[in-house]
Design a protein around this motif. Structure first.
Motif, PDB file in Angstrom:
ATOM      1  N   PRO A 127       0.804  -1.247  -0.074  1.00 32.22           N
ATOM      2  CA  PRO A 127      -0.085  -0.046  -0.192  1.00 32.22           C
ATOM      3  C   PRO A 127       0.885   1.249  -0.141  1.00 32.22           C
ATOM      4  CG  PRO A 127      -0.631  -1.465   1.828  1.00 32.22           C
ATOM      5  CD  PRO A 127       0.657  -2.046   1.191  1.00 32.22           C
ATOM      6  N   HIS A 128       0.375   2.243  -0.404  1.00 31.21           N
ATOM      7  CA  HIS A 128       0.818   3.561  -0.210  1.00 31.21           C
ATOM      8  C   HIS A 128       0.890   4.241   0.875  1.00 31.21           C
ATOM      9  CE1 HIS A 128       1.883   4.399  -4.632  1.00 31.21           C
ATOM     10  NE2 HIS A 128       0.663   4.045  -4.968  1.00 31.21           N
ATOM     11  N   TRP A 129       0.034   3.692   1.733  1.00 32.70           N
ATOM     12  CA  TRP A 129      -0.258   4.344   3.328  1.00 32.70           C
ATOM     13  C   TRP A 129      -0.709   5.745   3.335  1.00 32.70           C
ATOM     14  CZ3 TRP A 129      -1.478   0.719   6.792  1.00 32.70           C
ATOM     15  CH2 TRP A 129      -0.818  -0.452   6.458  1.00 32.70           C
ATOM     16  N   ARG A 130      -1.344   6.213   2.344  1.00 36.73           N
ATOM     17  CA  ARG A 130      -1.515   7.512   2.492  1.00 36.73           C
ATOM     18  C   ARG A 130      -2.546   8.055   3.388  1.00 36.73           C
ATOM     19  NH1 ARG A 130      -1.642   6.869  -3.776  1.00 36.73           N
ATOM     20  NH2 ARG A 130      -0.034   7.716  -4.647  1.00 36.73           N
ATOM     21  N   PRO A 131      -2.969   9.493   3.703  1.00 36.47           N
ATOM     22  CA  PRO A 131      -3.750   9.816   4.736  1.00 36.47           C
ATOM     23  C   PRO A 131      -4.857   9.194   4.831  1.00 36.47           C
ATOM     24  CG  PRO A 131      -2.671  11.629   3.916  1.00 36.47           C
ATOM     25  CD  PRO A 131      -2.442  10.468   2.979  1.00 36.47           C
ATOM     26  N   HIS A 206       4.189  -4.314   6.212  1.00 33.19           N
ATOM     27  CA  HIS A 206       5.207  -3.655   7.021  1.00 33.19           C
ATOM     28  C   HIS A 206       5.451  -2.302   6.068  1.00 33.19           C
ATOM     29  CE1 HIS A 206       9.520  -3.026   7.269  1.00 33.19           C
ATOM     30  NE2 HIS A 206       9.664  -4.342   7.927  1.00 33.19           N
ATOM     31  N   GLN A 207       5.398  -1.132   7.046  1.00 34.99           N
ATOM     32  CA  GLN A 207       5.403   0.311   6.739  1.00 34.99           C
ATOM     33  C   GLN A 207       6.631   0.660   6.472  1.00 34.99           C
ATOM     34  OE1 GLN A 207       2.955   3.032   8.756  1.00 34.99           O
ATOM     35  NE2 GLN A 207       1.252   1.656   8.766  1.00 34.99           N
ATOM     36  N   ASN A 210       7.804   1.372   0.606  1.00 32.98           N
ATOM     37  CA  ASN A 210       7.140   2.765  -0.148  1.00 32.98           C
ATOM     38  C   ASN A 210       7.553   3.790   0.940  1.00 32.98           C
ATOM     39  OD1 ASN A 210       6.259   1.197  -2.041  1.00 32.98           O
ATOM     40  ND2 ASN A 210       4.336   0.757  -1.102  1.00 32.98           N
ATOM     41  N   LEU A 211       8.748   3.970   1.360  1.00 34.00           N
ATOM     42  CA  LEU A 211       8.982   5.090   2.470  1.00 34.00           C
ATOM     43  C   LEU A 211       9.104   6.217   2.064  1.00 34.00           C
ATOM     44  CD1 LEU A 211       9.618   4.320   5.410  1.00 34.00           C
ATOM     45  CD2 LEU A 211      12.080   4.647   5.014  1.00 34.00           C
ATOM     46  N   ALA A 212       9.153   6.589   0.799  1.00 34.27           N
ATOM     47  CA  ALA A 212       9.102   7.886   0.145  1.00 34.27           C
ATOM     48  C   ALA A 212       7.808   8.619   0.511  1.00 34.27           C
ATOM     49  CB  ALA A 212       9.146   7.863  -1.476  1.00 34.27           C
ATOM     50  N   TRP A 213       6.823   7.759   0.793  1.00 32.03           N
ATOM     51  CA  TRP A 213       5.387   8.237   1.208  1.00 32.03           C
ATOM     52  C   TRP A 213       5.219   8.632   2.682  1.00 32.03           C
ATOM     53  CZ3 TRP A 213       2.489  10.301  -2.503  1.00 32.03           C
ATOM     54  CH2 TRP A 213       2.630   9.897  -3.787  1.00 32.03           C
ATOM     55  N   ILE A 214       6.359   8.585   3.517  1.00 31.25           N
ATOM     56  CA  ILE A 214       6.278   8.709   4.824  1.00 31.25           C
ATOM     57  C   ILE A 214       5.619   9.908   5.292  1.00 31.25           C
ATOM     58  CG2 ILE A 214       8.475   9.698   5.054  1.00 31.25           C
ATOM     59  CD1 ILE A 214       7.108   7.360   7.643  1.00 31.25           C
ATOM     60  N   SER A 215       5.546  11.268   4.573  1.00 35.14           N
ATOM     61  CA  SER A 215       5.237  12.227   5.055  1.00 35.14           C
ATOM     62  C   SER A 215       3.579  12.473   4.765  1.00 35.14           C
ATOM     63  CB  SER A 215       5.837  13.490   4.371  1.00 35.14           C
ATOM     64  OG  SER A 215       5.627  13.297   2.848  1.00 35.14           O
ATOM     65  N   THR A 216       2.935  11.190   4.314  1.00 30.34           N
ATOM     66  CA  THR A 216       1.628  11.580   3.685  1.00 30.34           C
ATOM     67  C   THR A 216       0.973  10.117   4.486  1.00 30.34           C
ATOM     68  OG1 THR A 216       1.856  10.230   1.829  1.00 30.34           O
ATOM     69  CG2 THR A 216       1.809  12.587   1.728  1.00 30.34           C
ATOM     70  N   ARG A 217       1.565   9.506   5.683  1.00 34.17           N
ATOM     71  CA  ARG A 217       1.150   8.137   6.114  1.00 34.17           C
ATOM     72  C   ARG A 217       0.128   8.780   7.488  1.00 34.17           C
ATOM     73  NH1 ARG A 217       5.929   3.733   6.048  1.00 34.17           N
ATOM     74  NH2 ARG A 217       5.858   3.747   3.768  1.00 34.17           N
ATOM     75  N   PRO A 218      -0.776   7.979   7.831  1.00 37.58           N
ATOM     76  CA  PRO A 218      -1.865   8.104   8.595  1.00 37.58           C
ATOM     77  C   PRO A 218      -1.547   9.054   9.914  1.00 37.58           C
ATOM     78  CG  PRO A 218      -2.411   6.200   7.877  1.00 37.58           C
ATOM     79  CD  PRO A 218      -0.972   6.565   7.402  1.00 37.58           C
TER      80      PRO A 218
END
Length: 223
Positions: A127-131, A206-207, A210-218
């Protein structure tokens, strides 16, 4: 039976492909690496196989169709070839599991974490783990429903996942474009359907991926 790490690049991005491989090696992982290139490239390094699109197109009719349909369009060609390459490799009797990674990524720990997460599943999606909260980052929240829930640049599968990969390949051949009004986002949006129609699809929790998306995780303070 062996495992394969693979990626797809244009000839001028071969250095990025080698960076993916080197990062996996430096994590202590020795895994065979296959690079599909859209043009001629010469690489002579142990453990690396370079496969040209021209060569794959002679072996696999789907690659030929992608090459013909998206001729002159570098991105749709590469993106549509992901499931083709993965399923093509998995049809080889000596290959059990395949990890695909885009060439703009690198590993800080072994890619076998992905394969371990696959477990008894057929295909593994990350997953992208977006907000999650609509009143946090409204733009980030909306992207969940536009670009897709999963990252098409980080996918794993085993031999049982060939049917799902073949479907993904057919979908990309149907259309590999960005058209929000039609519900399309290149090769990526199709992945949202895999857990529904291919129930042995596994979602990696496992978060660290796709760590580049860390700033938009929940739970990120930046959301």
């Amino acid at each position: 039976m062996k495992d394969i790490l693979c990626t797809i690049v244009t000839p001028d991005y071969i250095d990025r492909a080698l960076t993916v491989w080197r990062s996996a090696e430096e994590s202590g992982t020795h895994i065979d690496f296959v690079v599909l290139t859209t043009g001629p490239v010469s690489v002579d390094l142990p453990g690396i196989t370079v496969l040209s699109l021209q060569e794959l197109a002679t072996r696999d009719s789907r690659a030929h169709k992608v090459k013909e349909k998206y001729s002159g369009e570098s991105d749709p060609v590469r993106w549509s070839l992901k499931p083709v390459l993965m399923s093509h490799l998995l049809r080889a009797p000596s290959i059990e599991r395949v990890v695909y990674s885009d060439c703009d990524t690198c590993f800080f720990r072994t890619p076998y974490i992905l394969l371990d997460s696959l477990g008894d599943g057929d295909v593994l999606l990350t997953p992208h783990w977006r907000p999650l909260e609509p009143d946090g980052s409204s733009r980030g929240f909306r992207i969940n429903f536009l670009d897709g829930l999963f990252n098409a640049g980080c996918v794993a599968a085993n031999r049982k996942g060939v049917d799902a990969l073949d479907w993904w390949a057919r979908a990309c051949l149907y259309a590999c474009e960005k058209d929000y009004e039609r519900g399309l986002f290149h090769d990526q949006r199709y992945l949202d359907l895999l857990p529904i129609y291919f129930p042995n699809t596994t979602i990696c929790r496992h978060q660290g991926f796709n760590l580049a998306w860390i700033s938009t995780r929940p739970n990120s303070p930046n959301t």
